[in-house]
Write a protein that holds these residues in place. Structure first.
Motif, PDB file in Angstrom:
ATOM      1  N   GLU A  45       0.882  -1.162   0.000  1.00 36.45           N
ATOM      2  CA  GLU A  45       0.000   0.000   0.000  1.00 36.45           C
ATOM      3  C   GLU A  45       0.917   1.208   0.000  1.00 36.45           C
ATOM      4  O   GLU A  45       2.023   1.136   0.538  1.00 36.45           O
ATOM      5  CB  GLU A  45      -0.829   0.016   1.296  1.00 36.45           C
ATOM      6  N   ASP A  46       0.448   2.312  -0.589  1.00 37.62           N
ATOM      7  CA  ASP A  46       1.286   3.509  -0.682  1.00 37.62           C
ATOM      8  C   ASP A  46       1.707   4.001   0.707  1.00 37.62           C
ATOM      9  O   ASP A  46       0.963   3.845   1.677  1.00 37.62           O
ATOM     10  CB  ASP A  46       0.530   4.641  -1.386  1.00 37.62           C
ATOM     11  N   SER A  47       2.864   4.603   0.756  1.00 36.31           N
ATOM     12  CA  SER A  47       3.342   5.185   2.014  1.00 36.31           C
ATOM     13  C   SER A  47       4.425   6.199   1.714  1.00 36.31           C
ATOM     14  O   SER A  47       5.299   5.950   0.875  1.00 36.31           O
ATOM     15  CB  SER A  47       3.913   4.091   2.917  1.00 36.31           C
ATOM     16  N   ARG A  49       5.483   8.468   4.773  1.00 40.66           N
ATOM     17  CA  ARG A  49       6.110   8.594   6.091  1.00 40.66           C
ATOM     18  C   ARG A  49       6.619   7.265   6.655  1.00 40.66           C
ATOM     19  O   ARG A  49       7.762   7.156   7.074  1.00 40.66           O
ATOM     20  CB  ARG A  49       5.107   9.199   7.103  1.00 40.66           C
ATOM     21  N   THR A  50       5.749   6.254   6.681  1.00 43.97           N
ATOM     22  CA  THR A  50       6.103   5.038   7.424  1.00 43.97           C
ATOM     23  C   THR A  50       7.292   4.324   6.789  1.00 43.97           C
ATOM     24  O   THR A  50       8.236   3.939   7.475  1.00 43.97           O
ATOM     25  CB  THR A  50       4.877   4.104   7.515  1.00 43.97           C
ATOM     26  N   ARG A  51       7.240   4.174   5.467  1.00 47.14           N
ATOM     27  CA  ARG A  51       8.339   3.439   4.827  1.00 47.14           C
ATOM     28  C   ARG A  51       9.652   4.209   4.953  1.00 47.14           C
ATOM     29  O   ARG A  51      10.688   3.648   5.324  1.00 47.14           O
ATOM     30  CB  ARG A  51       8.029   3.165   3.350  1.00 47.14           C
ATOM     31  N   VAL A  98       5.895  -5.000   7.261  1.00 47.02           N
ATOM     32  CA  VAL A  98       4.816  -5.287   6.308  1.00 47.02           C
ATOM     33  C   VAL A  98       3.712  -4.241   6.386  1.00 47.02           C
ATOM     34  O   VAL A  98       3.209  -3.938   7.471  1.00 47.02           O
ATOM     35  CB  VAL A  98       4.179  -6.671   6.609  1.00 47.02           C
ATOM     36  N   ARG A  99       3.341  -3.711   5.229  1.00 48.41           N
ATOM     37  CA  ARG A  99       2.102  -2.921   5.127  1.00 48.41           C
ATOM     38  C   ARG A  99       1.234  -3.566   4.060  1.00 48.41           C
ATOM     39  O   ARG A  99       1.714  -3.878   2.963  1.00 48.41           O
ATOM     40  CB  ARG A  99       2.375  -1.468   4.756  1.00 48.41           C
ATOM     41  N   ALA A 100      -0.029  -3.758   4.379  1.00 48.84           N
ATOM     42  CA  ALA A 100      -0.941  -4.379   3.410  1.00 48.84           C
ATOM     43  C   ALA A 100      -2.353  -3.838   3.597  1.00 48.84           C
ATOM     44  O   ALA A 100      -2.701  -3.301   4.650  1.00 48.84           O
ATOM     45  CB  ALA A 100      -0.937  -5.892   3.595  1.00 48.84           C
ATOM     46  N   GLU A 126      -4.770  -2.022  12.568  1.00 51.42           N
ATOM     47  CA  GLU A 126      -3.857  -1.294  13.469  1.00 51.42           C
ATOM     48  C   GLU A 126      -2.682  -0.699  12.686  1.00 51.42           C
ATOM     49  O   GLU A 126      -2.308  -1.186  11.613  1.00 51.42           O
ATOM     50  CB  GLU A 126      -3.306  -2.223  14.557  1.00 51.42           C
ATOM     51  N   HIS A 127      -2.107   0.329  13.274  1.00 53.09           N
ATOM     52  CA  HIS A 127      -0.871   0.935  12.769  1.00 53.09           C
ATOM     53  C   HIS A 127      -0.052   1.230  14.032  1.00 53.09           C
ATOM     54  O   HIS A 127       0.014   2.367  14.506  1.00 53.09           O
ATOM     55  CB  HIS A 127      -1.219   2.214  12.005  1.00 53.09           C
ATOM     56  N   PRO A 128       0.540   0.162  14.612  1.00 52.38           N
ATOM     57  CA  PRO A 128       1.074   0.310  15.975  1.00 52.38           C
ATOM     58  C   PRO A 128       2.182   1.348  16.137  1.00 52.38           C
ATOM     59  O   PRO A 128       2.191   2.074  17.144  1.00 52.38           O
ATOM     60  CB  PRO A 128       1.561  -1.098  16.322  1.00 52.38           C
ATOM     61  N   THR A 129       3.099   1.444  15.171  1.00 49.80           N
ATOM     62  CA  THR A 129       4.167   2.436  15.376  1.00 49.80           C
ATOM     63  C   THR A 129       3.613   3.859  15.264  1.00 49.80           C
ATOM     64  O   THR A 129       4.125   4.779  15.898  1.00 49.80           O
ATOM     65  CB  THR A 129       5.360   2.230  14.410  1.00 49.80           C
ATOM     66  N   GLN A 130       2.524   4.038  14.484  1.00 49.46           N
ATOM     67  CA  GLN A 130       1.886   5.361  14.432  1.00 49.46           C
ATOM     68  C   GLN A 130       1.234   5.667  15.784  1.00 49.46           C
ATOM     69  O   GLN A 130       1.334   6.784  16.294  1.00 49.46           O
ATOM     70  CB  GLN A 130       0.838   5.395  13.319  1.00 49.46           C
ATOM     71  N   GLY A 131       0.572   4.657  16.367  1.00 42.62           N
ATOM     72  CA  GLY A 131      -0.032   4.859  17.689  1.00 42.62           C
ATOM     73  C   GLY A 131       1.026   5.230  18.721  1.00 42.62           C
ATOM     74  O   GLY A 131       0.810   6.098  19.575  1.00 42.62           O
ATOM     75  N   HIS A 267      -1.927  15.193  13.224  1.00 45.77           N
ATOM     76  CA  HIS A 267      -2.500  14.556  12.036  1.00 45.77           C
ATOM     77  C   HIS A 267      -1.474  13.520  11.572  1.00 45.77           C
ATOM     78  O   HIS A 267      -0.295  13.848  11.434  1.00 45.77           O
ATOM     79  CB  HIS A 267      -2.755  15.593  10.938  1.00 45.77           C
ATOM     80  N   PRO A 268      -1.888  12.263  11.343  1.00 41.44           N
ATOM     81  CA  PRO A 268      -0.900  11.255  10.958  1.00 41.44           C
ATOM     82  C   PRO A 268      -0.364  11.439   9.544  1.00 41.44           C
ATOM     83  O   PRO A 268       0.673  10.864   9.196  1.00 41.44           O
ATOM     84  CB  PRO A 268      -1.691   9.942  11.066  1.00 41.44           C
ATOM     85  N   GLY A 269      -1.091  12.240   8.727  1.00 43.13           N
ATOM     86  CA  GLY A 269      -0.728  12.379   7.325  1.00 43.13           C
ATOM     87  C   GLY A 269      -1.186  11.155   6.539  1.00 43.13           C
ATOM     88  O   GLY A 269      -1.392  10.094   7.143  1.00 43.13           O
ATOM     89  N   PRO A 270      -1.334  11.232   5.227  1.00 44.14           N
ATOM     90  CA  PRO A 270      -1.279  12.480   4.466  1.00 44.14           C
ATOM     91  C   PRO A 270      -2.522  13.344   4.738  1.00 44.14           C
ATOM     92  O   PRO A 270      -3.600  12.808   4.970  1.00 44.14           O
ATOM     93  CB  PRO A 270      -1.259  11.987   3.021  1.00 44.14           C
TER      94      PRO A 270
HETATM   95  N1   CP Z   1       0.907   8.061   8.738  1.00 37.17           N
HETATM   96  C1   CP Z   1       1.145   7.204   7.716  1.00 37.17           C
HETATM   97  O1   CP Z   1       0.973   5.981   7.827  1.00 37.17           O
HETATM   98  O2   CP Z   1       1.594   7.809   6.591  1.00 37.17           O
HETATM   99  P1   CP Z   1       2.043   7.035   5.254  1.00 37.17           P
HETATM  100  O3   CP Z   1       0.804   6.385   4.692  1.00 37.17           O
HETATM  101  O4   CP Z   1       2.628   8.068   4.362  1.00 37.17           O
HETATM  102  O5   CP Z   1       3.040   5.981   5.661  1.00 37.17           O
END
Ligand code: CP
Length: 313
Positions: A45-47, A49-51, A98-100, A126-131, A267-270
């Motif tokens: 999935e697009d990313s 920040r996280t990647r 992993v992101r899916a 969940e998005h644990p590292t964002q939390g 705001h977590p973005g985007p």
């Molecule tokens: N906050 C967040 O997960 O951003 P990305 O989708 O750009 O990784």
């Protein structure tokens, strides 16, 4: 594979390690404890920040990164996520991030391989590292004695909560540490069933503005609408009208002006500028959005060190 179910002690341990990593990063003194290690990023999935943040964190801790993005992998030829992960593991990597799109994907991959799997966001789950990074950012402003005791703190999460893995992870961490969390949105996005997560649910933002210490604005996730719908139809299937949504739930400069003294905006973005959040607020004095991004590197460095550090098995 998430923050739901973690104890207060486990969260404090992760956040303390993240805070230490943040301090060392600021001093340019982070030890390269993962030198010689290789981590793989598997993002389907697009990313932005996280990647990038996992990559920077891995490199700051001395690890090398193999990047496998969905667009260029053999998943496009029909290979499954599990077969992909098994092949990457067979190359001898030390962890896979992993992101899916599918909720539970990281858990399924973890059951199929022996190396550590880090969940970088799985569907609506969940998005644990964002939390963690959101909690670290809030704690760095309000946790006066550095104990991560957030009791007395009021956090409001606004928007498309039902689709939000960020909200699920944030609610788990913040409520376990004692904060009171209120999710706000139209009933289609903030259904009363969310209260099972330990938060309150409200449908009006205005009455909460003057008491919240932190307001977390979420993006409307048009991409999680009907996958077959055209973009305009997808928009309509999520919200009836952007103008109506803005009238009740956007954090405009006027609404931000009614927030309590010292309150912050996350705001977590985007960001969908001009929809859920006005540019003046995103770039204004209450915004800690760039601090969130900086905290993300520290959290991910800490998580990688905890999972991949130590002697190789
Ligand atoms: N906050 C967040 O997960 O951003 P990305 O989708 O750009 O990784």
């Amino acid at each position: 594979m998430g923050l739901q179910g973690l104890s207060r002690a486990e969260l404090v341990s992760l956040l303390s390690a993240s805070r230490d990593a943040a301090h060392q990063l600021r001093q340019n003194a982070l030890e390269p404890t993962l030198r010689g290690r290789i981590v793989a990023t598997m993002f389907f999935e697009d990313s932005t920040r996280t990647r990038s943040s996992f990559t920077v964190a891995a490199q700051r801790t001395g690890a090398s990164v193999v990047d496998l993005s969905g667009g260029s992998s053999s998943v496009n030829k029909g290979e499954t996520l599990i077969d992909t992960a098994r092949n990457i593991e067979a190359m001898g990597v030390d962890a896979i991030i992993v992101r899916a799109k599918q909720s539970g994907a990281a858990q399924i991959v973890a059951a199929a391989v022996a190396c550590p799997i880090i969940n970088a966001g799985d569907g609506r789950h969940e998005h644990p590292t964002q939390g963690l990074l959101d909690t670290l950012t809030i704690a760095s402003r309000f946790d006066r004695d550095s104990s991560f005791d957030l009791s007395g703190l009021s956090v409001v999460i606004v928007g498309d909560i039902a689709s939000s893995r960020v909200a699920r992870s944030g609610i788990a961490a913040l409520t376990t540490l004692g904060a009171s969390v209120t999710c706000v949105g139209p009933s289609s996005m903030a259904p009363s069933s969310l209260s099972a997560l330990g938060c309150a649910v409200a449908h009006e933002l205005d009455p909460l503005l003057s008491t919240a210490h932190a307001v977390v604005m979420l993006r409307i996730q048009f991409e999680r609408a009907d996958a077959d719908a055209k973009p305009e139809q997808a928009k309509k299937s999520v919200i009836a009208s952007v103008r109506e949504y803005r009238r009740f739930y956007a954090l405009s400069a006027e609404r931000a002006g009614r927030m309590r003294r010292g309150a912050i905006v996350l705001h977590p973005g985007p960001i969908n500028r001009g929809i859920e959040l006005d540019a003046e607020v995103a770039d204004g004095p209450r915004s800690v959005i760039m601090q969130q991004v900086t905290s993300g590197v520290a959290v991910r460095a800490a998580v990688l060190s905890l999972l991949v550090g130590g002697p190789r098995p």
